[in-house]
Design an enzyme around this catalytic site. Structure first.
Site, PDB file in Angstrom:
ATOM      1  N   GLN A  53       0.744  -1.158  -0.019  1.00 44.34           N
ATOM      2  CA  GLN A  53       0.064  -0.114  -0.079  1.00 44.34           C
ATOM      3  C   GLN A  53       0.824   1.232   0.064  1.00 44.34           C
ATOM      4  OE1 GLN A  53      -2.040   0.807   3.778  1.00 44.34           O
ATOM      5  NE2 GLN A  53      -3.796   1.454   2.695  1.00 44.34           N
ATOM      6  N   GLY A  54       0.630   2.180  -1.096  1.00 48.45           N
ATOM      7  CA  GLY A  54       1.674   3.400  -1.146  1.00 48.45           C
ATOM      8  C   GLY A  54       0.901   4.530  -1.140  1.00 48.45           C
TER       9      GLY A  54
ATOM     10  N   SER B 232       0.979   6.665   2.590  1.00 49.86           N
ATOM     11  CA  SER B 232       1.571   7.681   3.398  1.00 49.86           C
ATOM     12  C   SER B 232       2.891   8.177   2.870  1.00 49.86           C
ATOM     13  CB  SER B 232       2.071   6.957   4.762  1.00 49.86           C
ATOM     14  OG  SER B 232       1.004   6.503   5.260  1.00 49.86           O
TER      15      SER B 232
ATOM     16  N   SER C 244       4.309  -1.069   4.237  1.00 50.89           N
ATOM     17  CA  SER C 244       4.949  -2.437   4.563  1.00 50.89           C
ATOM     18  C   SER C 244       5.148  -3.454   3.489  1.00 50.89           C
ATOM     19  CB  SER C 244       3.810  -2.590   5.527  1.00 50.89           C
ATOM     20  OG  SER C 244       3.394  -2.004   6.617  1.00 50.89           O
TER      21      SER C 244
ATOM     22  N   GLU D 112      -9.941  -1.839   5.274  1.00 54.73           N
ATOM     23  CA  GLU D 112      -8.669  -2.089   5.902  1.00 54.73           C
ATOM     24  C   GLU D 112      -8.905  -1.939   7.327  1.00 54.73           C
ATOM     25  OE1 GLU D 112      -5.496   0.874   4.831  1.00 54.73           O
ATOM     26  OE2 GLU D 112      -4.085  -0.226   6.537  1.00 54.73           O
TER      27      GLU D 112
ATOM     28  N   SER E 245      -4.577   6.727  12.584  1.00 52.97           N
ATOM     29  CA  SER E 245      -4.390   6.636  14.118  1.00 52.97           C
ATOM     30  C   SER E 245      -5.684   6.783  15.029  1.00 52.97           C
ATOM     31  CB  SER E 245      -3.614   7.816  14.615  1.00 52.97           C
ATOM     32  OG  SER E 245      -4.325   8.977  14.395  1.00 52.97           O
TER      33      SER E 245
ATOM     34  N   GLU F 177      -6.787   8.748  16.985  1.00 55.42           N
ATOM     35  CA  GLU F 177      -7.520   9.852  17.129  1.00 55.42           C
ATOM     36  C   GLU F 177      -8.105  10.386  15.769  1.00 55.42           C
ATOM     37  OE1 GLU F 177      -3.922   9.188  18.096  1.00 55.42           O
ATOM     38  OE2 GLU F 177      -4.089   9.698  20.058  1.00 55.42           O
TER      39      GLU F 177
HETATM   40  C1  LIG Z   1       3.881  -0.446  11.420  1.00 57.48           C
HETATM   41  C2  LIG Z   1       3.255   0.615  10.330  1.00 57.48           C
HETATM   42  C3  LIG Z   1       3.118   0.100   9.177  1.00 57.48           C
HETATM   43  C4  LIG Z   1       2.301   0.998   8.069  1.00 57.48           C
HETATM   44  N1  LIG Z   1       2.373   0.610   6.995  1.00 57.48           N
HETATM   45  C5  LIG Z   1       1.840   1.382   6.118  1.00 57.48           C
HETATM   46  C6  LIG Z   1       1.636   0.913   4.723  1.00 57.48           C
HETATM   47  O1  LIG Z   1       1.855   0.015   4.390  1.00 57.48           O
HETATM   48  N2  LIG Z   1       1.228   1.853   3.699  1.00 57.48           N
HETATM   49  C7  LIG Z   1       0.918   3.272   3.816  1.00 57.48           C
HETATM   50  O2  LIG Z   1       0.475   4.045   3.153  1.00 57.48           O
HETATM   51  N3  LIG Z   1       1.300   3.792   5.252  1.00 57.48           N
HETATM   52  C8  LIG Z   1       1.683   2.784   6.250  1.00 57.48           C
HETATM   53  N4  LIG Z   1       1.833   3.378   7.657  1.00 57.48           N
HETATM   54  C9  LIG Z   1       1.737   4.822   7.879  1.00 57.48           C
HETATM   55  C10 LIG Z   1       0.290   5.022   8.721  1.00 57.48           C
HETATM   56  O3  LIG Z   1      -0.667   4.947   7.952  1.00 57.48           O
HETATM   57  C11 LIG Z   1       0.881   6.412   9.272  1.00 57.48           C
HETATM   58  O4  LIG Z   1       1.593   6.339  10.354  1.00 57.48           O
HETATM   59  C12 LIG Z   1      -0.413   6.881  10.102  1.00 57.48           C
HETATM   60  O5  LIG Z   1      -1.368   7.318   9.039  1.00 57.48           O
HETATM   61  C13 LIG Z   1      -0.131   8.319  10.796  1.00 57.48           C
HETATM   62  O6  LIG Z   1       0.664   9.253  10.221  1.00 57.48           O
HETATM   63  P1  LIG Z   1       2.024   9.560  10.376  1.00 57.48           P
HETATM   64  O7  LIG Z   1       2.857   8.754  10.926  1.00 57.48           O
HETATM   65  O8  LIG Z   1       2.393  10.849   9.599  1.00 57.48           O
HETATM   66  O9  LIG Z   1       1.608  10.625  11.735  1.00 57.48           O
HETATM   67  P2  LIG Z   1       1.109  12.090  11.899  1.00 57.48           P
HETATM   68  O10 LIG Z   1      -0.127  12.104  10.996  1.00 57.48           O
HETATM   69  O11 LIG Z   1       2.362  13.068  11.859  1.00 57.48           O
HETATM   70  O12 LIG Z   1       0.485  11.943  13.362  1.00 57.48           O
HETATM   71  C14 LIG Z   1       1.285  12.347  14.654  1.00 57.48           C
HETATM   72  C15 LIG Z   1       0.299  12.170  15.775  1.00 57.48           C
HETATM   73  O13 LIG Z   1      -0.698  13.151  15.677  1.00 57.48           O
HETATM   74  C16 LIG Z   1      -1.970  12.737  15.630  1.00 57.48           C
HETATM   75  N5  LIG Z   1      -2.828  13.550  14.815  1.00 57.48           N
HETATM   76  C17 LIG Z   1      -2.347  14.175  13.616  1.00 57.48           C
HETATM   77  N6  LIG Z   1      -3.655  14.633  13.128  1.00 57.48           N
HETATM   78  C18 LIG Z   1      -4.655  14.821  13.959  1.00 57.48           C
HETATM   79  C19 LIG Z   1      -5.823  15.295  14.020  1.00 57.48           C
HETATM   80  N7  LIG Z   1      -6.244  16.044  13.093  1.00 57.48           N
HETATM   81  N8  LIG Z   1      -6.474  15.325  15.231  1.00 57.48           N
HETATM   82  C20 LIG Z   1      -5.980  14.489  16.318  1.00 57.48           C
HETATM   83  N9  LIG Z   1      -4.796  13.921  16.307  1.00 57.48           N
HETATM   84  C21 LIG Z   1      -3.981  14.015  14.992  1.00 57.48           C
HETATM   85  C22 LIG Z   1      -2.243  11.476  15.112  1.00 57.48           C
HETATM   86  O14 LIG Z   1      -2.894  10.879  15.916  1.00 57.48           O
HETATM   87  C23 LIG Z   1      -0.465  10.861  16.043  1.00 57.48           C
HETATM   88  O15 LIG Z   1      -0.497  10.747  17.129  1.00 57.48           O
HETATM   89  C24 LIG Z   1       2.385   2.365   8.503  1.00 57.48           C
HETATM   90  C25 LIG Z   1       2.540   2.781   9.782  1.00 57.48           C
HETATM   91  C26 LIG Z   1       2.946   1.927  10.737  1.00 57.48           C
HETATM   92  C27 LIG Z   1       3.331   2.474  11.996  1.00 57.48           C
END
Ligand SMILES: Cc1cc2nc3c(=O)[nH]c(=O)nc-3n(C[C@H](O)[C@H](O)[C@H](O)COP(=O)(O)OP(=O)(O)OC[C@H]3O[C@@H](n4cnc5c(N)ncnc54)[C@H](O)[C@@H]3O)c2cc1C
Length: 284
Positions: free
Chosen positions: A31-32, A34, A66, A150, A268, A270
């Site tokens: 899945q591409g 993020s 992933s 998902e 997440s 949240e």
């Molecule tokens: C183990 C793992 C596997 C993954 N696999 C994939 C994958 O295969 N493909 C893919 O595309 N992505 C993947 N991801 C990415 C995942 O979808 C993102 O990590 C997730 O969407 C959060 O984005 P971020 O890491 O940029 O955090 P951020 O968006 O920067 O968030 C940081 C913190 O801020 C909080 N936050 C952000 N915005 C808000 C809001 N509006 N209101 C309240 N709180 C907020 C979040 O809850 C979090 O606690 C994976 C992540 C992990 C950890």
């Protein structure tokens, strides 16, 4: 995740090529979605796909992808209209063969020491326009549909049941080892509470998906299933302490560290609550 999208929005050729292979696990697809800076705020993604004749030319970067290093294909959200009034309206859903020249996959090692995550770079990657799923600039709708599936699957009823069974077996072992009755009683009641929550989640999932599936509630399943997974994993680690606290204990410590990610990937907790408050409770 991908199968339902292709069934509902893909072309006949995409259905014919992908569905049997997905069903047989003949191909692996990652899945591409993020990107650096575009996780929770996914619609801000920047990876671009510019149409040139029968192809799209893709440039940009994905992150946290992933299993990309084991995968044959990646389904990507790409920006096809940089000038769309709403950022969601300029996004398309593209299937990209990871063997295409210009694709680079780089590992990210996570805190549990495992390699499941990657960065994926696209440098002038030429993708046949026939790999576009559905209509150009409608990718956000397909992504929301995919995320519904998902999130329901991340709720992980089966995985949670397996952990509860593991905690119960552990309780029996501790009983055999002569642990104090008061400690065992505390563990037993914590397992029972988690099991009751899990049962409620399972019934809710059956209720939602019986007959006509209502994916609007899948953020609730995802958030609750993640909380239950973290609670039971945490309890198992406490029941097996101090061994589980040692960094070299292998699978237990790794499993605890991995469990922290469940409330992040797929959106997440949240963000799930924000979606529920807007789409179900109408609070926005
Ligand atoms: C183990 C793992 C596997 C993954 N696999 C994939 C994958 O295969 N493909 C893919 O595309 N992505 C993947 N991801 C990415 C995942 O979808 C993102 O990590 C997730 O969407 C959060 O984005 P971020 O890491 O940029 O955090 P951020 O968006 O920067 O968030 C940081 C913190 O801020 C909080 N936050 C952000 N915005 C808000 C809001 N509006 N209101 C309240 N709180 C907020 C979040 O809850 C979090 O606690 C994976 C992540 C992990 C950890």
């Amino acid at each position: 995740m991908l199968g339902p999208v292709i069934i509902h929005f893909g072309s006949d050729a995409q259905r014919e090529y992908f569905l049997p292979k997905l069903l047989n696990a003949d191909i692996q697809v990652c899945q591409g979605f993020s990107e650096p800076g575009s996780g929770s705020d996914l619609a801000s993604l920047k990876t671009s796909a510019v149409r040139e004749g029968d192809e799209y030319v893709v440039n940009g970067q994905k992150i946290w992808t992933s299993q990309a290093h084991y995968s044959d294909w990646v389904f990507c959200l790409v920006r096809t209209d940089a000038n769309a009034v709403k950022k969601q309206a300029g996004i398309s859903f593209l299937l990209i063969d990871l063997k295409t020249p210009g694709v680079t996959v780089r590992p990210i090692i996570s805190i549990d020491g495992r390699h499941s995550l990657n960065e994926v770079f696209f440098d002038n990657v030429r993708v046949p326009a026939t790999n576009l799923v559905g209509e150009e600039n409608k990718g956000w709708d397909y992504a929301k549909f995919l995320l519904g599936h998902e999130r329901a699957y991340i709720a992980g009823i089966g995985r949670n049941k397996e952990r509860v069974a593991c905690a119960r077996a552990l309780l029996q072992t501790l009983e055999g080892e002569g642990y104090p009755a008061s400690t065992l009683a505390a563990y037993r009641s914590q397992i029972a509470l988690i099991e009751a929550d899990l049962h409620a989640l399972e019934v809710t999932q059956f209720r939602m998906h019986g007959g006509h599936a209502d994916m609007k509630l899948s953020p609730m399943l995802k958030a609750r299933g993640s909380e239950i997974f973290q609670a039971i994993t945490d309890l198992i680690c406490r029941m097996t302490a101090p061994a589980s606290l040692r960094a070299d204990t292998g699978s237990l410590t790794k499993s605890y560290l991995y469990s922290r990610a469940v409330s992040i990937f797929g959106g997440s907790t949240e963000v799930q609550k924000n979606i529920l408050s807007a789409t179900v409770l109408d609070l926005s």
